[in-house]
Design an enzyme around this catalytic site. Structure first.
Site, short mmCIF file in Angstrom:
data_model
loop_
_atom_site.label_atom_id
_atom_site.label_comp_id
_atom_site.label_asym_id
_atom_site.label_seq_id
_atom_site.Cartn_x
_atom_site.Cartn_y
_atom_site.Cartn_z
N SER A 183 0.82 -1.21 0.00
CA SER A 183 0.00 0.00 0.00
C SER A 183 0.86 1.26 0.00
CB SER A 183 -0.86 -0.04 1.27
OG SER A 183 -1.33 1.23 1.60
N TYR A 228 -2.17 -0.02 10.29
CA TYR A 228 -2.37 -0.66 8.98
C TYR A 228 -1.11 -0.55 8.12
CZ TYR A 228 -3.89 -1.09 4.11
OH TYR A 228 -3.98 -1.43 2.78
N1 LIG Z 1 -8.57 -0.51 -2.02
C1 LIG Z 1 -7.48 0.23 -1.89
O1 LIG Z 1 -7.50 1.44 -2.14
C2 LIG Z 1 -6.18 -0.39 -1.45
C3 LIG Z 1 -5.04 0.43 -1.40
C4 LIG Z 1 -3.83 -0.15 -0.98
C5 LIG Z 1 -3.75 -1.49 -0.67
N2 LIG Z 1 -4.89 -2.25 -0.72
C6 LIG Z 1 -4.77 -3.67 -0.35
O2 LIG Z 1 -5.35 -4.44 -1.39
C7 LIG Z 1 -5.96 -5.60 -0.84
C8 LIG Z 1 -7.41 -5.69 -1.28
O3 LIG Z 1 -8.11 -4.53 -0.86
P1 LIG Z 1 -9.66 -4.31 -1.17
O4 LIG Z 1 -9.88 -2.84 -1.21
O5 LIG Z 1 -10.08 -5.17 -2.30
O6 LIG Z 1 -10.29 -4.82 0.21
P2 LIG Z 1 -11.51 -5.81 0.49
O7 LIG Z 1 -11.78 -5.70 1.96
O8 LIG Z 1 -12.65 -5.53 -0.43
O9 LIG Z 1 -10.90 -7.22 0.14
C9 LIG Z 1 -10.14 -7.97 1.07
C10 LIG Z 1 -10.76 -9.34 1.18
O10 LIG Z 1 -9.98 -10.12 2.09
C11 LIG Z 1 -10.87 -10.95 2.83
N3 LIG Z 1 -10.22 -11.30 4.08
C12 LIG Z 1 -10.02 -10.52 5.19
N4 LIG Z 1 -9.45 -11.23 6.16
C13 LIG Z 1 -9.28 -12.50 5.68
C14 LIG Z 1 -8.77 -13.69 6.24
N5 LIG Z 1 -8.31 -13.71 7.50
N6 LIG Z 1 -8.75 -14.80 5.47
C15 LIG Z 1 -9.25 -14.79 4.21
N7 LIG Z 1 -9.77 -13.68 3.63
C16 LIG Z 1 -9.78 -12.55 4.37
C17 LIG Z 1 -12.11 -10.09 3.05
O11 LIG Z 1 -13.26 -10.88 3.31
C18 LIG Z 1 -12.21 -9.32 1.74
O12 LIG Z 1 -13.11 -9.93 0.84
C19 LIG Z 1 -5.78 -5.50 0.67
O13 LIG Z 1 -4.62 -6.23 1.03
C20 LIG Z 1 -5.55 -4.02 0.90
O14 LIG Z 1 -4.80 -3.79 2.06
C21 LIG Z 1 -6.09 -1.73 -1.11
#
Ligand SMILES: NC(=O)c1ccc[n+]([C@@H]2O[C@H](COP(=O)([O-])OP(=O)(O)OC[C@H]3O[C@@H](n4cnc5c(N)ncnc54)[C@H](O)[C@@H]3O)[C@@H](O)[C@H]2O)c1
Length: 320
Positions: free
Chosen positions: A127, A152
């Protein structure tokens, strides 16, 4: 190719799953359907994917070593895209233990399952938050990232460090992708664009933190998926790439763009800056462009219009 996507039911995971299926791959989707936001959002994300016989879904937790062992034994996995995490800066301040448990201990369980089953290619979702309040813009991969300002962010930095260890000790090929605020259809409801769209649509006030000059590099989901795909095609050794648009949008401009797309004015509830929030994010994408051919294409207006269209289409199901 068979690719394991953790967090496949989430925002980015469901889009990435669709993309890899569309290219003829088999996608093993793993997600525990965490209740950070309502589960029916995730079920909607999964609905289309589950129609495809090349999508094998497991409702499982990345911390569950036995379950991971079963999945790796059953499926012939070549590459892992690790997206599962507790996401979100502000809630991580309230619940640091849970964030470390999933994002750090969960990542260790996954890396260990990979080692045991001799799967050595990983794309790790990092991130832009690892840059903290980096004084130099744009942020480049060679900048120092030792000053995170939220739990985070520190879990994402820890994930990158763990990845380095597995490359060094066991010869894994790992690419860490630093996503800069991702948006588009299915965006998480806790993120600003989704939250503001909903509140503006309802005629309710939006929380407006600071003076409107904080700025983010908003990255459209299709560009993130393009970056993931480029990284998957060029995975070798330990690498880190920024995936952003290399452009900053102030909070004020973001709100004006959403107002236009929704066709209604925003009512602002002015609040002080939130703890853990950085002032600016701004990606230097030259390394990703040069080394893996990353080629982001979307401007903010097009992306917001696509998001608002999706929201209008799905809101009666999402907010029933
Ligand atoms: N969306 C953004 O702007 C952004 C920016 C930087 C980094 N990220 C990273 O990208 C990744 C995806 O983000 P997103 O926005 O799609 O989030 P999201 O919450 O929609 O997707 C994450 C998924 O992981 C699943 N999850 C959580 N804990 C879990 C566990 N213990 N075991 C199995 N599954 C689990 C959740 O149910 C969820 O469906 C994450 O790692 C997030 O930190 C996202």
């Amino acid at each position: 190719m068979n690719i394991l996507i953790t967090g496949a039911a989430g925002f980015i995971g469901s889009h990435a799953s669709e993309y890899f299926l569309s290219k003829g791959n088999t996608v093993v989707g793993l997600d525990n359907l965490d209740d950070f936001y309502p589960i029916h959002f995730k079920e909607l994300n999964l609905a289309g994917l589950k129609q495809n016989p090349r999508f094998h879904f497991y409702q499982a937790d990345i911390r569950d070593e036995k379950r991971l062992d079963e999945i790796f034994s059953k499926e012939d996995i070549h590459l892992v895209l690790h997206l599962a995490a507790k996401a979100g800066v502000r809630p991580s301040i309230e619940n640091i233990t849970a964030y470390y448990d999933v994002n750090v201990n969960g990542s260790i369980s996954l890396l260990e399952a990979m080692r045991k089953h001799d799967v050595r290619k990983l794309l790790f979702a990092s991130s832009s938050s690892v840059y903290g309040n980096n004084p130099k813009v744009p942020f480049s991969e060679s900048d120092r990232v030792d000053d995170p300002i939220s739990p985070y962010a520190s879990t994402k930095k820890s994930g990158e460090l763990l990845c380095h260890v597995y490359t060094h000790l066991y010869g894994f090929d790992i690419t860490c992708l630093r996503f800069f605020t991702v948006f588009g259809p299915r965006q998480r409801p806790d993120l600003a664009i989704h939250k503001f769209t909903r509140l503006i649509d309802l005629g309710e006030s939006i929380p407006f933190f600071g003076d409107g000059n904080t700025a983010r590099d908003y990255t459209y989901i299709d560009d993130i998926v393009n970056g993931i795909s480029c990284a998957a095609n060029n995975i070798s050794g330990y690498k880190i790439f920024n995936l952003g648009e290399s452009r900053t949008i102030t909070l004020q401009h973001l709100v004006e763009t959403i107002e236009k797309a929704v066709g209604k004015p925003a009512i602002l509830s002015r609040l002080p800056m939130q703890q853990g929030d950085v002032n600016i994010t701004f990606a230097d994408t030259r390394k990703a462009r040069a080394e893996i051919g990353y080629n982001p294409q979307f401007d903010l207006e097009t992306g917001i219009n696509n998001f608002v269209q999706w929201y209008q289409d799905k809101k009666s199901f999402l907010y029933k």
